[in-house]
Design an enzyme around this catalytic site. Structure first.
Site, PDB file in Angstrom:
ATOM      1  N   GLU A   1      -5.081   4.280  14.052  1.00 31.30           N
ATOM      2  CA  GLU A   1      -6.017   3.364  14.705  1.00 31.30           C
ATOM      3  C   GLU A   1      -6.678   3.937  15.949  1.00 31.30           C
ATOM      4  O   GLU A   1      -7.634   3.356  16.451  1.00 31.30           O
ATOM      5  CB  GLU A   1      -5.330   2.026  15.038  1.00 31.30           C
ATOM      6  CG  GLU A   1      -4.292   2.069  16.146  1.00 31.30           C
ATOM      7  CD  GLU A   1      -2.906   2.503  15.677  1.00 31.30           C
ATOM      8  OE1 GLU A   1      -2.751   2.904  14.515  1.00 31.30           O
ATOM      9  OE2 GLU A   1      -1.960   2.451  16.493  1.00 31.30           O
TER      10      GLU A   1
ATOM     11  N   ASP B   1      -6.156 -11.418  14.266  1.00 30.29           N
ATOM     12  CA  ASP B   1      -5.221 -10.384  14.749  1.00 30.29           C
ATOM     13  C   ASP B   1      -5.441 -10.060  16.224  1.00 30.29           C
ATOM     14  O   ASP B   1      -4.589  -9.439  16.859  1.00 30.29           O
ATOM     15  CB  ASP B   1      -5.296  -9.114  13.883  1.00 30.29           C
ATOM     16  CG  ASP B   1      -6.669  -8.474  13.877  1.00 30.29           C
ATOM     17  OD1 ASP B   1      -7.659  -9.151  14.218  1.00 30.29           O
ATOM     18  OD2 ASP B   1      -6.756  -7.280  13.531  1.00 30.29           O
TER      19      ASP B   1
ATOM     20  N   HIS C   1       0.116   1.166  16.224  1.00 30.10           N
ATOM     21  CA  HIS C   1      -0.046  -0.014  17.101  1.00 30.10           C
ATOM     22  C   HIS C   1       1.047  -0.079  18.157  1.00 30.10           C
ATOM     23  O   HIS C   1       1.694  -1.106  18.344  1.00 30.10           O
ATOM     24  CB  HIS C   1      -0.075  -1.307  16.260  1.00 30.10           C
ATOM     25  CG  HIS C   1      -1.211  -1.341  15.287  1.00 30.10           C
ATOM     26  ND1 HIS C   1      -2.530  -1.473  15.674  1.00 30.10           N
ATOM     27  CD2 HIS C   1      -1.249  -1.213  13.942  1.00 30.10           C
ATOM     28  CE1 HIS C   1      -3.313  -1.434  14.620  1.00 30.10           C
ATOM     29  NE2 HIS C   1      -2.568  -1.266  13.548  1.00 30.10           N
TER      30      HIS C   1
ATOM     31  N   ARG D   1       0.845  -1.203   0.000  1.00 27.60           N
ATOM     32  CA  ARG D   1       0.000   0.000   0.000  1.00 27.60           C
ATOM     33  C   ARG D   1       0.883   1.257   0.000  1.00 27.60           C
ATOM     34  O   ARG D   1       2.069   1.189   0.297  1.00 27.60           O
ATOM     35  CB  ARG D   1      -0.921   0.002   1.228  1.00 27.60           C
ATOM     36  CG  ARG D   1      -2.028  -1.032   1.141  1.00 27.60           C
ATOM     37  CD  ARG D   1      -2.831  -1.116   2.414  1.00 27.60           C
ATOM     38  NE  ARG D   1      -2.056  -1.683   3.508  1.00 27.60           N
ATOM     39  CZ  ARG D   1      -2.497  -1.813   4.764  1.00 27.60           C
ATOM     40  NH1 ARG D   1      -3.712  -1.405   5.083  1.00 27.60           N
ATOM     41  NH2 ARG D   1      -1.733  -2.334   5.699  1.00 27.60           N
TER      42      ARG D   1
ATOM     43  N   LYS E   1       2.230   1.679   7.372  1.00 24.68           N
ATOM     44  CA  LYS E   1       2.590   0.839   8.522  1.00 24.68           C
ATOM     45  C   LYS E   1       3.479   1.601   9.491  1.00 24.68           C
ATOM     46  O   LYS E   1       4.091   2.614   9.144  1.00 24.68           O
ATOM     47  CB  LYS E   1       3.340  -0.413   8.047  1.00 24.68           C
ATOM     48  CG  LYS E   1       2.516  -1.341   7.188  1.00 24.68           C
ATOM     49  CD  LYS E   1       1.243  -1.794   7.842  1.00 24.68           C
ATOM     50  CE  LYS E   1       1.447  -2.896   8.838  1.00 24.68           C
ATOM     51  NZ  LYS E   1       0.137  -3.418   9.341  1.00 24.68           N
TER      52      LYS E   1
ATOM     53  N   TYR F   1      -0.509   4.102  10.743  1.00 26.58           N
ATOM     54  CA  TYR F   1      -0.840   3.073  11.737  1.00 26.58           C
ATOM     55  C   TYR F   1       0.395   2.888  12.610  1.00 26.58           C
ATOM     56  O   TYR F   1       1.513   2.778  12.088  1.00 26.58           O
ATOM     57  CB  TYR F   1      -1.155   1.732  11.064  1.00 26.58           C
ATOM     58  CG  TYR F   1      -2.501   1.657  10.376  1.00 26.58           C
ATOM     59  CD1 TYR F   1      -3.683   1.868  11.088  1.00 26.58           C
ATOM     60  CD2 TYR F   1      -2.596   1.358   9.021  1.00 26.58           C
ATOM     61  CE1 TYR F   1      -4.923   1.787  10.461  1.00 26.58           C
ATOM     62  CE2 TYR F   1      -3.829   1.278   8.391  1.00 26.58           C
ATOM     63  CZ  TYR F   1      -4.990   1.496   9.112  1.00 26.58           C
ATOM     64  OH  TYR F   1      -6.200   1.414   8.488  1.00 26.58           O
TER      65      TYR F   1
HETATM   66  N1  LIG Z   1      -7.268 -10.213   9.566  1.00 26.25           N
HETATM   67  C1  LIG Z   1      -7.324  -8.996   9.058  1.00 26.25           C
HETATM   68  O1  LIG Z   1      -6.661  -8.688   8.084  1.00 26.25           O
HETATM   69  C2  LIG Z   1      -8.249  -7.979   9.667  1.00 26.25           C
HETATM   70  C3  LIG Z   1      -8.584  -6.811   8.971  1.00 26.25           C
HETATM   71  C4  LIG Z   1      -9.513  -5.938   9.545  1.00 26.25           C
HETATM   72  C5  LIG Z   1     -10.064  -6.226  10.799  1.00 26.25           C
HETATM   73  N2  LIG Z   1      -9.686  -7.370  11.460  1.00 26.25           N
HETATM   74  C6  LIG Z   1     -10.258  -7.767  12.759  1.00 26.25           C
HETATM   75  O2  LIG Z   1     -11.584  -8.228  12.616  1.00 26.25           O
HETATM   76  C7  LIG Z   1     -12.232  -8.165  13.886  1.00 26.25           C
HETATM   77  C8  LIG Z   1     -13.617  -7.539  13.739  1.00 26.25           C
HETATM   78  O3  LIG Z   1     -13.474  -6.166  13.417  1.00 26.25           O
HETATM   79  P1  LIG Z   1     -14.735  -5.210  13.179  1.00 26.25           P
HETATM   80  O4  LIG Z   1     -14.207  -3.955  12.599  1.00 26.25           O
HETATM   81  O5  LIG Z   1     -15.816  -5.920  12.473  1.00 26.25           O
HETATM   82  O6  LIG Z   1     -15.191  -4.951  14.692  1.00 26.25           O
HETATM   83  P2  LIG Z   1     -16.629  -4.386  15.149  1.00 26.25           P
HETATM   84  O7  LIG Z   1     -16.420  -3.808  16.511  1.00 26.25           O
HETATM   85  O8  LIG Z   1     -17.219  -3.537  14.085  1.00 26.25           O
HETATM   86  O9  LIG Z   1     -17.547  -5.695  15.274  1.00 26.25           O
HETATM   87  C9  LIG Z   1     -17.369  -6.672  16.256  1.00 26.25           C
HETATM   88  C10 LIG Z   1     -18.741  -7.292  16.534  1.00 26.25           C
HETATM   89  O10 LIG Z   1     -18.549  -8.432  17.373  1.00 26.25           O
HETATM   90  C11 LIG Z   1     -19.703  -8.534  18.172  1.00 26.25           C
HETATM   91  N3  LIG Z   1     -19.492  -9.491  19.258  1.00 26.25           N
HETATM   92  C12 LIG Z   1     -18.868  -9.311  20.445  1.00 26.25           C
HETATM   93  N4  LIG Z   1     -18.910 -10.452  21.161  1.00 26.25           N
HETATM   94  C13 LIG Z   1     -19.589 -11.372  20.411  1.00 26.25           C
HETATM   95  C14 LIG Z   1     -19.960 -12.725  20.599  1.00 26.25           C
HETATM   96  N5  LIG Z   1     -19.664 -13.385  21.736  1.00 26.25           N
HETATM   97  N6  LIG Z   1     -20.635 -13.350  19.603  1.00 26.25           N
HETATM   98  C15 LIG Z   1     -20.948 -12.707  18.456  1.00 26.25           C
HETATM   99  N7  LIG Z   1     -20.637 -11.410  18.243  1.00 26.25           N
HETATM  100  C16 LIG Z   1     -19.953 -10.756  19.196  1.00 26.25           C
HETATM  101  C17 LIG Z   1     -19.931  -7.087  18.624  1.00 26.25           C
HETATM  102  O11 LIG Z   1     -21.245  -6.922  19.146  1.00 26.25           O
HETATM  103  C18 LIG Z   1     -19.696  -6.354  17.306  1.00 26.25           C
HETATM  104  O12 LIG Z   1     -20.897  -6.178  16.578  1.00 26.25           O
HETATM  105  C19 LIG Z   1     -11.265  -7.379  14.773  1.00 26.25           C
HETATM  106  O13 LIG Z   1     -10.516  -8.266  15.552  1.00 26.25           O
HETATM  107  C20 LIG Z   1     -10.364  -6.680  13.787  1.00 26.25           C
HETATM  108  O14 LIG Z   1      -9.100  -6.344  14.343  1.00 26.25           O
HETATM  109  C21 LIG Z   1      -8.793  -8.230  10.920  1.00 26.25           C
END
Ligand SMILES: NC(=O)c1ccc[n+]([C@@H]2O[C@H](COP(=O)([O-])OP(=O)(O)OC[C@H]3O[C@@H](n4cnc5c(N)ncnc54)[C@H](O)[C@@H]3O)[C@@H](O)[C@H]2O)c1
Length: 370
Positions: free
Chosen positions: A118, A270, A96, A15, A75, A94
């Site tokens: 973030e 993550d 972190h 990026r 990053k 970012y």
């Molecule tokens: N792997 C990657 O490349 C990547 C990229 C972007 C985001 N992420 C990760 O994805 C995850 C989700 O991010 P997001 O932006 O959607 O967060 P978000 O806060 O928008 O959504 C999280 C949801 O989880 C729900 N939740 C909490 N406990 C729960 C349970 N026990 N059962 C079901 N639902 C539950 C919450 O109510 C909320 O609606 C984060 O860990 C984020 O860091 C990873």
């Protein structure tokens, strides 16, 4: 102001922090934009595009860092970049910090002003510079899941939408936030049968209003999760407990209720993942199998689609970068509480409570540095 765009040097990072259109707007506002040679290549923007936008393409990272009053990156700075940071220089990227004491101390020692994407936070609680990457990851989760359901990769050999006369696949999504709702929309658009689960009733009510008819909303508890994962061809993990490790909603022993060749894409990897058996993987080697279930655990999913990710990220970051350039960091942060919350380290002082707590460092409230 002189604004610098170094080429990202972290492994597999393609990026770029400012696209030619952004450079043009900054130049139009009277600023100088220095772009390191080749900085945009990985996202499909060549040096000529930056030159045409009025930016100056320079040969080395050293020159970009040495001449710029504000560095805009993607990053966090990695070790070879630390000696280049300097007193008074604004670093907008970012960061972190809580994940690295070494980085935190390097930035403190440099005397730079570090504003973290973030932690920029709107009064609604939304994190506007994280949202675009969650949108990308949510949509990509379905694309990756569809691929690994193919027999060649060890999957069930099932096509998400089915065909006339053949049932579609079932996609179960844990967490209905940004990642989960984007995944649901994408899977529903492909014609899958989608089950979206969350613990927030308000969130479920909202999703019920906006999701298509082939998305069923189910309250997330242990009983319902076990019932649903037994049906799943593709399971997507998208749970977040802000600032905490993700809860293990699917345990190792639960895999035996799943169909052989089903695929788990745990986007929450993550934060430790919401599936006990997930561990972080890379784009080079993204999947592995446990008890007959394919696991995908890439921790930086947006890196697979740098062009889209760069455009999505810069749409969100650019207005802040422009304000910082126009007003200087202090005025810009005084005028925008959301941006002020991005201030993590200012001239050696830690101004974000989570970072101070993480390493037992003294905390200076943002108001004191503004
Ligand atoms: N792997 C990657 O490349 C990547 C990229 C972007 C985001 N992420 C990760 O994805 C995850 C989700 O991010 P997001 O932006 O959607 O967060 P978000 O806060 O928008 O959504 C999280 C949801 O989880 C729900 N939740 C909490 N406990 C729960 C349970 N026990 N059962 C079901 N639902 C539950 C919450 O109510 C909320 O609606 C984060 O860990 C984020 O860091 C990873």
């Amino acid at each position: 102001m002189i604004i610098g765009v170094p080429k990202e040097i972290k492994a597999n990072e393609n990026r770029v922090s400012i696209i030619p259109g952004g450079a043009e707007a900054l130049v139009h506002a009277g600023h100088t934009v220095l772009v390191e040679r080749g900085a945009g290549i990985g996202s499909g923007f060549d040096d000529e595009a930056y030159r045409q936008a009025g930016a100056v393409v320079v040969e080395s990272a050293d020159e970009v860092w040495a001449r710029s009053e504000m560095i805009v990156k993607v990053k966090e700075p990695i070790a070879p970049e630390w000696p280049r940071m300097r007193e008074g220089q604004v670093i907008f990227t970012y960061l972190h910090f809580a994940a690295s004491e070494e980085l935190t101390r390097a930035v403190m020692d440099s005397g730079a002003v570090a504003i973290a994407y973030e932690t920029v936070q709107l009064p609604t609680g939304e994190l506007p510079l994280l949202t675009p990457m969650s949108e990308v990851a949510g949509r990509l989760a379905v694309q990756q899941g569809a691929k690994y359901l193919e027999k060649y990769f060890g999957g069930r050999g099932i096509l998400l939408p089915g065909v006339p006369g053949v049932e579609p696949a079932t996609v179960v999504i844990l967490g209905g936030g940004v990642v989960g709702s984007n995944a649901a929309r994408m899977a529903a658009g492909l014609g899958a049968r989608v089950v979206l689960m969350d613990v927030s009733l308000n969130r479920l009510r909202y999703l019920a209003d906006v999701m298509p008819a082939n998305v069923t909303l189910v309250y997330s508890n242990r009983h319902n999760i076990l019932t649903q994962i037994a049906q799943a061809d593709l399971l997507i993990g998208a749970v977040l407990l802000p600032g905490k490790k993700a809860p293990h909603l699917v345990r190792r022993e639960d895999l035996k209720v799943m169909k052989p060749g089903a695929v788990i894409v745990d986007v929450a990897v993550d934060q430790g993942g919401c599936v006990e058996t997930i561990h972080p993987t890379t784009h080079d080697n993204p999947i592995y199998e446990v008890d007959g279930v394919i696991h995908y655990g890439v921790a930086n999913m947006p890196g697979a689609v740098p062009r889209t990710s760069t455009l999505a990220l810069t749409n969100a970051t650019f207005p802040y970068a422009l304000t910082l350039a126009n007003k200087g960091w202090r005025e810009a942060c005084r005028g925008d509480r959301a941006l002020a919350l991005g201030l993590n380290v200012v001239a050696g002082k830690v101004t974000y409570p989570g970072v101070a707590e993480a390493f037992g460092l003294p905390y200076t409230p943002v108001e004191e540095v503004l």
